[in-house]
Design a protein around this motif. Structure first.
Motif, PDB file in Angstrom:
ATOM      1  N   VAL A 170       0.828  -1.208   0.000  1.00 44.64           N
ATOM      2  CA  VAL A 170       0.000   0.000   0.000  1.00 44.64           C
ATOM      3  C   VAL A 170       0.863   1.259   0.000  1.00 44.64           C
ATOM      4  CG1 VAL A 170      -1.665   1.310   1.346  1.00 44.64           C
ATOM      5  CG2 VAL A 170      -1.956  -1.128   1.060  1.00 44.64           C
ATOM      6  N   LEU A 171       2.047   1.162   0.640  1.00 45.58           N
ATOM      7  CA  LEU A 171       2.919   2.335   0.686  1.00 45.58           C
ATOM      8  C   LEU A 171       3.370   2.719  -0.715  1.00 45.58           C
ATOM      9  CD1 LEU A 171       5.009   1.449   3.838  1.00 45.58           C
ATOM     10  CD2 LEU A 171       3.166   3.099   3.641  1.00 45.58           C
ATOM     11  N   ASP A 173       1.537   1.853  -3.477  1.00 44.10           N
ATOM     12  CA  ASP A 173       0.298   2.298  -4.123  1.00 44.10           C
ATOM     13  C   ASP A 173       0.056   3.773  -3.835  1.00 44.10           C
ATOM     14  OD1 ASP A 173      -0.111  -0.194  -5.043  1.00 44.10           O
ATOM     15  OD2 ASP A 173      -1.773  -0.707  -3.719  1.00 44.10           O
ATOM     16  N   ALA A 174       0.278   4.167  -2.572  1.00 47.44           N
ATOM     17  CA  ALA A 174       0.021   5.550  -2.173  1.00 47.44           C
ATOM     18  C   ALA A 174       0.925   6.497  -2.959  1.00 47.44           C
ATOM     19  CB  ALA A 174       0.255   5.718  -0.674  1.00 47.44           C
ATOM     20  N   ARG A 284      -0.880  -5.326   2.211  1.00 47.50           N
ATOM     21  CA  ARG A 284      -1.272  -5.765   0.882  1.00 47.50           C
ATOM     22  C   ARG A 284      -0.005  -6.137   0.129  1.00 47.50           C
ATOM     23  NH1 ARG A 284      -5.094  -5.154  -3.238  1.00 47.50           N
ATOM     24  NH2 ARG A 284      -6.685  -4.243  -1.946  1.00 47.50           N
TER      25      ARG A 284
ATOM     26  N   LEU B  57      -4.570   1.221 -10.159  1.00 48.13           N
ATOM     27  CA  LEU B  57      -3.736   0.263  -9.423  1.00 48.13           C
ATOM     28  C   LEU B  57      -4.040  -1.152  -9.889  1.00 48.13           C
ATOM     29  CD1 LEU B  57      -4.051   1.873  -5.900  1.00 48.13           C
ATOM     30  CD2 LEU B  57      -2.023   1.804  -7.344  1.00 48.13           C
ATOM     31  N   PHE B  90      -6.079   5.400   1.745  1.00 48.15           N
ATOM     32  CA  PHE B  90      -6.184   3.956   1.920  1.00 48.15           C
ATOM     33  C   PHE B  90      -6.675   3.618   3.316  1.00 48.15           C
ATOM     34  CE2 PHE B  90      -3.146   4.846  -1.329  1.00 48.15           C
ATOM     35  CZ  PHE B  90      -3.331   3.862  -2.279  1.00 48.15           C
ATOM     36  N   ALA B  94      -1.391   4.154   5.108  1.00 46.34           N
ATOM     37  CA  ALA B  94      -0.286   4.122   4.147  1.00 46.34           C
ATOM     38  C   ALA B  94       0.520   5.416   4.177  1.00 46.34           C
ATOM     39  CB  ALA B  94      -0.795   3.854   2.733  1.00 46.34           C
ATOM     40  N   TRP B  96       4.006   7.254   4.885  1.00 53.88           N
ATOM     41  CA  TRP B  96       5.350   6.705   4.773  1.00 53.88           C
ATOM     42  C   TRP B  96       6.127   6.916   6.065  1.00 53.88           C
ATOM     43  CZ3 TRP B  96       4.055   9.900   0.260  1.00 53.88           C
ATOM     44  CH2 TRP B  96       3.506   9.132  -0.758  1.00 53.88           C
ATOM     45  N   ARG B 158      -2.604  14.426   2.207  1.00 54.22           N
ATOM     46  CA  ARG B 158      -1.713  14.051   1.115  1.00 54.22           C
ATOM     47  C   ARG B 158      -2.489  13.822  -0.174  1.00 54.22           C
ATOM     48  NH1 ARG B 158       1.381   8.638   2.174  1.00 54.22           N
ATOM     49  NH2 ARG B 158      -0.698   7.822   1.769  1.00 54.22           N
TER      50      ARG B 158
END
Lengths: 555, 373
Positions: A170-171, A173-174, A284, B57, B90, B94, B96, B158
């Motif tokens: 997901v990181l 995807d973001a 994920r 995605l 999400f 998510a 970072w 974000r």
């Protein structure tokens, strides 16, 4: 219980280190440190720290270590990415084949590459010379780097692939939904997130590459390329003359500094800051990249590596074991094929003794190490004392101490301490337990940390005393990790050459030191036979280990 | 009004799914500009897959997706995610962990290749965004030092910072605890109204869907089974599945006894034989009913009235017995047995009943929804 754990650890770790440090600055007229008639001296320190020879050795050590590190990481990262993140065919098989060489001791890898790449009759050189009129000398720094890297790939790959696999997709995807292209995601998100794991693996493998004697002995000595580990070994076990333990100890101290430096830097940068704390939440799996038309070519390249790094060395060993004397591969040599080596090697007492000692060593070391590790890990995880950090540090120390230094320290300690274990297998047992206890503690610490404390509290509330809580609750729950850890230590112990060599005497010969002995003595056929036997044993254990649990990537 | 998102005949099957039915069967819908559009459904219904296809995605097996005038998915074209003008939040935040709060929010701005922003401009935009979500004071914190709610707000900032055409929300509230979720719901609605950004929201929570959306599409097994405004879905579900999904419901099986004529409101009076007796319902659907056909009737618990004494002059009154009363503060939820049927009835706290009390249940015919089968 905490006191027992601290006591044993202090004895195992702090004692030898103390002896090592004092041996550098005290000696008597016979070159023995710390015994009768010894006096303070800076002679060793001057010899080591001020001579240009030391810095020449340091230079080749660094080139050797960093070169092999770089190569091993490039190969491992490429494989990790291909297997975890792309649609390359037969991924599971590739994974197994990349990890499989972990069953081959580094000494044997080095021997087989000497057979493949020596300048006179190495098989690859025969081919290269016949076609391109060039030869590649294995007895050189590039040769040593290449072989050391091949040896380090399996473990490095496991370390890297584990963290790549557990990364949360997901990181990425973001980042993609924030408008970052694939290359930018790798640079800004994936690599930074992997950095702590990569650095950790890098430090770990750095210590491994400066401490191991296998490749430097087999490939470095013939052309007189000394590194620190072989210098320590040679001063403690000179081919002729009296050992100079003081000098050896001072070199050991020097190597310890070299290994500790990066570790402390790493700890400063990452270890304590907690900035890479793992995030909670569902994970994920990252998406796989479609390689498109590169799928098959890349697979062929990957298989090429597997053939060169794993299959070729095994074949040449079997070939050499069937030759009366090794002279490369040719029709003439094929006609000389004989089982002579296989039948004669058993003569004499040393081979059965070595096999018996190897198995005994592996079993005893793995059981002792894991029992001690469970105890230490439990105290570290559960105790609420302010002094737990001392135990934590003690348990972590051996991780930073090169094996050759541990070997030397233990050697010095039992030269002086009047315990009747010098020259027996038990001195190797003690040294190896010291070496592997930090690995064991890490593995068991992770297992116990996952064990909720309420499990133990519930047992206590049901009326179980501590002893029964251990046997009925804690141990059954951590058994998978315990068995896994014991197998890992067993493997490492049997493959280890550094400690048996540093502590060797006729009574405590094991397979690895015997193979080196035969090879060094100029009996490549017998060394090859023993290597095949040993690979058969270790590969069996490795298969059990990998088959038994999928958790092996916690190393 | 212009159409901001156009999804046509979208279908997708995961390669790993084998013989399983496709994740998305055949989905088409339009989202008007500035709308808050919700995909509602149980887990595995294909709502998240649909959203991930809009984000790029996931590359769908077929269909077409248009963001404003740009075709991003079609049999011939596939625009990769990072070239789509979107922002996404999400479920598990998510954010970072290797960046500060500021860097997390600044990231999308730094990724803009066409119009490079100067450092000052980036700083202004990020700070304005952090101000909007009330996190300006955490600017220099590491993302890992934030609570769950703060992480999710950061994640929203974000997604919004580069003023995307479309905001995509993948169950953004479901990782939060109940109290925080209610608070974030309000905040989300407020921010979306203020920024007027077209939003697609994926959730399985009916309260989130009803309270936030202009339009809801209910998905089941990879297809949209009903689409409409929240009130329509709640009061006029077209199936038992939808009725149950958007709120608590009593569903009573029966058979058509007689069909009345259509009145001036376009309603027909249906008499339905149930295990409680004859139930009169005002049917607004354009379904063709035949006498004797089996059907079911959906009645919301809060639309049922409870009386202590018989009110014989009204229709749809049934005698029952109170089995259970749950006082939940704002109201009381009763279980009332009417013949063999156990009805959920939700009444104001001023209406007092005790267990075993006799109760007369009144079901207003306008509040009954009749389905076939």
């Amino acid at each position: 219980m905490a006191i027992i754990a601290v006591g044993i650890l202090a004895y195992l770790v702090a004692g030898p280190l103390f002896i090592l440090l004092t041996s550098a600055v005290r000696k008597n007229d016979f070159g023995l440190p710390l015994s009768e008639g010894s006096y303070w001296t800076m002679e060793n320190v001057r010899t080591v720290f001020l001579s240009s020879e030391t810095y020449r050795v340091l230079g080749s050590t660094l080139i050797f270590a960093l070169g092999s590190l770089l190569l091993a990481f490039v190969i491992s990262l490429s494989f990790a990415w291909l297997i975890e993140r792309t649609n390359i065919p037969f991924r599971n098989w590739l994974f197994v084949l990349v990890v499989a060489p972990s069953g081959i001791p580094l000494l044997i890898t080095a021997i087989s590459w000497s057979l493949l790449l020596n300048p006179t009759n190495g098989v690859i050189n025969q081919v290269l010379e016949g076609t391109l009129h060039i030869t590649f000398n294995a007895y050189s720094l590039p040769g040593m780097i290449l072989v050391q890297a091949f040896g380090m790939v399996p473990l490095t790959f496991l370390l890297v692939t584990g963290s790549l696999r557990s990364m949360n997709g997901v990181l990425e995807d973001a980042a993609e939904t924030s408008g970052a292209s694939r290359l930018r995601i790798i640079r800004r998100i994936t690599l930074p997130l992997l950095t702590p794991a990569l650095l950790g693996a890098l430090i770990y493998e750095f210590v491994n590459s400066v401490e191991s004697v296998d490749v430097p002995l087999v490939l470095g000595l013939p052309s007189k390329i000394p590194v620190l580990s072989t210098t320590i070994y040679n001063n403690a076990h000179p081919p002729d003359g009296l050992p100079d333990y003081g000098l050896s100890g001072t070199y050991g101290f020097f190597l310890l500094l070299l290994a500790l430096g990066p570790l402390i830097a790493y700890d400063r940068a990452i270890g304590s800051s907690g900035k890479y704390a793992t995030m909670t939440g569902r994970v994920r799996r990252p998406k796989r990249v479609d390689l498109g038309r590169w799928r098959v070519p890349l697979f062929i390249v990957a298989m090429g590596y597997v053939v060169v790094s794993f299959i070729l060395p095994l074949l040449i060993l079997i070939w050499a074991s069937l030759q009366p004397y090794y002279s490369g591969v040719s029709m003439a040599a094929l006609k000389r094929t004989t089982l002579h080596g296989w039948t004669t090697v058993w003569g004499g007492a040393s081979v059965p003794l070595a096999i018996k000692n190897t198995l005994l060593l592996g079993v005893v070391v793995s059981i002792l190490t894991m029992c001690l590790s469970v105890l230490i890990a439990w105290v570290i995880v559960r105790a609420r004392s302010r002094f737990v950090w001392i135990l934590d540090l003690l348990a972590f120390m051996p991780h930073a101490i090169p094996g050759v230094v541990i070997g030397l320290s233990v050697l010095l300690l039992y030269l002086l301490v009047p315990l009747p274990i010098y020259g027996s297998i038990w001195i190797i047992v003690i040294a190896q337990v010291t070496l592997y206890v930090s690995l064991g503690t890490r593995l068991m610490g992770a297992a116990i940390a996952q064990l909720q404390v309420v499990m133990e509290e519930a047992a206590a509330a049901s009326g179980a005393p501590m002893r029964r809580i251990w046997f009925r609750v804690i141990f059954p729950l951590i058994r998978p990790s315990f068995v896994n850890g014991a197998l890992l230590v067993l493997m490492a112990s049997m493959q280890n050459l550094t400690l048996p060599l540093m502590l060797s005497s006729p009574g405590n010969v094991v397979l690895s030191s015997l193979i080196w002995d035969r090879w060094d003595y100029g009996l490549p056929d017998q060394a090859a036979v023993l290597s095949v036997v040993m690979v058969a044993i270790t590969v069996t254990f490795a298969a059990v280990l990998r088959g038994g649990s999928g958790k092996s990537d916690v190393v | 009004m212009t159409t901001a998102i156009e999804v046509r005949n979208l279908h997708h099957r995961y390669a790993s799914a084998g013989d399983h039915p496709p994740a998305v069967g055949d989905v088409s819908f339009d989202v008007e500009e500035n709308q808050f559009f919700t995909l509602l459904g149980p887990s595995g219904c294909g709502k998240t897959t649909t959203l991930r296809c809009i984000a790029g995605l996931e590359k769908p097996d077929g269909g077409q997706i248009k963001l404003r005038d740009v075709v991003v998915v079609s049999p011939r074209a596939f625009v990769p995610t990072h070239r789509r003008d979107i922002g996404m939040v999400f479920q598990d935040y998510a954010v970072w962990p290797h960046m500060t709060v500021f860097e997390n929010v600044a990231f999308p701005l730094r990724m803009q290749s066409r119009r490079r922003l100067r450092t000052g401009a980036i700083r202004d935009k990020v700070m304005a965004m952090l101000e909007l979500i009330g996190m300006a004071q955490f600017e220099k914190r590491r993302a890992t030092q934030l609570s769950g709610g703060q992480q999710q707000r950061l994640s929203l900032a974000r997604a919004l910072v580069r003023e995307p055409e479309v905001l995509l929300l993948d169950e953004p509230l479901s990782s939060l605890d109940a109290r925080l979720r209610a608070q974030m719901r309000t905040e989300l609605r407020r921010i979306q109204r203020r920024l007027k950004v077209t939003t697609v929201f994926v959730t399985h929570d009916q309260i989130e869907a009803l309270s936030l959306s202009n339009e809801i599409a209910v998905m089941q097994d990879g297809n949209i089974v009903q689409q409409g405004r929240p009130r329509d879905l709640y009061f006029r579900p077209r199936s038992e599945f939808v009725g149950n999904l958007v709120g608590a419901a009593n569903v009573i099986a029966g058979a058509i006894d007689s069909v009345g004529d259509v009145n001036e409101n376009g309603e027909r009076r249906l008499k339905i034989q149930t295990e409680m007796g004859i139930l009169v319902c005002d049917d607004t659907s354009d379904q063709v009913w035949t006498t004797g056909a089996s059907c079911s009737v959906l009645i919301r618990p809060e639309s049922i009235l409870m009386h202590h004494s018989d009110t014989a002059d009204r229709e749809n009154v049934f005698a029952g017995r109170v089995d259970l009363g749950l006082f939940i503060g704002e109201s009381v939820e009763h279980e009332v047995a009417v013949g063999p049927i156990e009805l959920k009835v939700k009444v104001p706290t001023s209406v007092r009943f005790r267990r075993e009390d006799k109760a007369y249940i009144e079901i207003p015919s306008a509040n009954c929804v009749v389905f076939e089968g």
